[in-house]
Write a protein that holds these residues in place. Structure first.
Motif, PDB file in Angstrom:
ATOM      1  N   LEU A 177     -65.983 101.977 116.370  1.00 31.30           N
ATOM      2  CA  LEU A 177     -66.272 101.958 117.813  1.00 31.30           C
ATOM      3  C   LEU A 177     -66.298 103.384 118.375  1.00 31.30           C
ATOM      4  O   LEU A 177     -67.185 103.733 119.165  1.00 31.30           O
ATOM      5  CB  LEU A 177     -65.220 101.138 118.569  1.00 31.30           C
ATOM      6  N   PHE A 178     -65.322 104.210 117.965  1.00 32.40           N
ATOM      7  CA  PHE A 178     -65.317 105.612 118.419  1.00 32.40           C
ATOM      8  C   PHE A 178     -66.617 106.302 117.986  1.00 32.40           C
ATOM      9  O   PHE A 178     -67.217 107.063 118.750  1.00 32.40           O
ATOM     10  CB  PHE A 178     -64.122 106.375 117.824  1.00 32.40           C
ATOM     11  N   THR A 179     -67.041 106.028 116.737  1.00 32.84           N
ATOM     12  CA  THR A 179     -68.279 106.654 116.245  1.00 32.84           C
ATOM     13  C   THR A 179     -69.490 106.129 117.016  1.00 32.84           C
ATOM     14  O   THR A 179     -70.364 106.907 117.427  1.00 32.84           O
ATOM     15  CB  THR A 179     -68.471 106.387 114.740  1.00 32.84           C
ATOM     16  N   ALA A 180     -69.517 104.809 117.229  1.00 35.01           N
ATOM     17  CA  ALA A 180     -70.637 104.198 117.960  1.00 35.01           C
ATOM     18  C   ALA A 180     -70.730 104.772 119.373  1.00 35.01           C
ATOM     19  O   ALA A 180     -71.822 104.937 119.922  1.00 35.01           O
ATOM     20  CB  ALA A 180     -70.462 102.686 118.013  1.00 35.01           C
ATOM     21  N   ASN A 181     -69.586 105.095 119.946  1.00 32.73           N
ATOM     22  CA  ASN A 181     -69.523 105.692 121.282  1.00 32.73           C
ATOM     23  C   ASN A 181     -70.250 107.045 121.299  1.00 32.73           C
ATOM     24  O   ASN A 181     -70.905 107.412 122.283  1.00 32.73           O
ATOM     25  CB  ASN A 181     -68.038 105.817 121.654  1.00 32.73           C
ATOM     26  N   ARG A 182     -70.162 107.781 120.167  1.00 28.96           N
ATOM     27  CA  ARG A 182     -70.914 109.047 120.074  1.00 28.96           C
ATOM     28  C   ARG A 182     -72.404 108.772 119.872  1.00 28.96           C
ATOM     29  O   ARG A 182     -73.258 109.416 120.495  1.00 28.96           O
ATOM     30  CB  ARG A 182     -70.374 109.913 118.911  1.00 28.96           C
ATOM     31  N   TRP A 183     -72.716 107.797 119.020  1.00 30.25           N
ATOM     32  CA  TRP A 183     -74.136 107.479 118.780  1.00 30.25           C
ATOM     33  C   TRP A 183     -74.809 106.977 120.059  1.00 30.25           C
ATOM     34  O   TRP A 183     -76.011 107.177 120.255  1.00 30.25           O
ATOM     35  CB  TRP A 183     -74.283 106.463 117.647  1.00 30.25           C
TER      36      TRP A 183
END
Ligand code: 2DT
Length: 211
Positions: A73-79
Motif C-alpha cells: 500500500l505504501f508503494t502503491a501510494n507512490r505509484w
C-alpha cells in the motif's frame, strides 16, 4: 522532454522520526521560491488519497493489515503520484519530497521476517531521486527531542532498527547530513546541495529507480 526545456530536480529527504525532515522540506521550498526557483513539497505517505487513508488508519492503529500487504500500500501510494511527479519535473518544478521508497524499505524490513530485497522490488521503476539527503540523528539525540506520538513505529527500539537499515543505502546520490546541527545551518547545508543538484540535472533525463 524536449531538449530545450530545463527540468526540475527530484530531491528526497530521508531519516528517522524526529530528524527534522518535515521542517527542512518546508524551509527548502520557501528558500527556493524566494529565489524564484519553482519548487513544491510532497510527502509520503500522502494520506489524502483512498490508499493514503487506509495507510493512515493502519498507522493510527485503527486497522490491522499483514506486513507485506501494508508495504505494498505504501508503494502503491507512490505509484499513484508517479504521473504527477514526472509531469511536475518535466514542467521545470523541483520537488522536495519528505520520505520516499527508502522509508518504505527500511521501515518494513525493520519488522522481523520481511526480507530487505523483497521490499525493494515494487519500488523499481519509480522516478529516481537526483539526490537523497539522509538526516542522521543518533538514537540518544532522538530520545531527547519532543515525545513520540502514539502512531505505529514511534518508539526508540524500532527507530534504531530503521536507522541501521538506512546504512544499506550508501551510494553516490545518497548523502548523509548531521541532523543535530542548528536548524538554519542545516537548511543552508541542504540548500547548497539542492542548488548544485538542480544545476547538474537540468539538462539530463530523469532516471528510473533501481534498488
Ligand atoms: P510520517 O510520520 O513521515 O508521516 O510517516 N513509512 C513511510 C513506511 O513504513 N513506509 C513508507 O513507504 C513511508 C513513506 C514511516 C509515517 C510513518 O510511515 C512510515 C513513518
Amino acid at each position: 522532454m524536449t531538449k530545450s526545456a530545463m527540468r526540475g530536480a527530484l530531491i528526497v529527504l530521508e531519516g528517522c522520526d524526529r530528524s527534522g525532515k518535515t521542517t527542512q522540506c518546508a524551509k527548502l521550498v520557501e528558500a527556493l521560491n524566494n529565489m524564484k526557483i519553482p519548487a513544491k513539497k510532497i510527502s509520503f505517505p500522502d494520506r489524502s488519497t483512498p490508499i493514503g487513508s487506509l495507510i493512515n488508519d493502519y498507522l493510527a492503529r485503527k486497522i490491522e493489515l499483514p506486513d507485506r500487504s501494508v508495504h505494498l500500500l505504501f508503494t502503491a501510494n507512490r505509484w499513484e503520484l508517479e504521473p504527477e511527479i514526472r509531469k511536475q519535473i518535466e514542467a521545470g518544478v523541483t520537488l522536495i519530497v519528505d520520505r520516499y521508497s527508502y522509508s518504505g524499505v527500511v521501515f518494513t524490513s525493520a519488522k522481523q521476517c520481511v526480507d530487505f530485497k523483497w521490499c525493494c522490488g515494487p519500488e523499481n521503476g519509480l522516478p529516481k531521486p537526483d539526490i537523497v539527503m539522509f538526516l542522521k540523528l543518533s538514537t540518544g539525540e532522538m530520545a531527547k527531542r519532543s515525545g513520540f506520538g502514539d502512531e505505529r513505529y514511534e518508539n526508540i527500539e524500532f527507530q534504531h532498527k530503521v536507522d541501521m537499515n538506512y546504512d544499506k543505502f550508501k551510494n553516490d546520490n545518497f548523502i548523509q547530513v548531521d541532523a543535530a546541527q542548528d536548524v538554519s545551518i542545516l537548511t543552508n547545508t541542504l540548500l547548497e546541495q539542492v542548488l548544485k543538484t538542480i544545476d547538474t540535472v537540468k539538462n539530463q533525463e530523469l532516471d528510473d529507480l533501481v534498488l
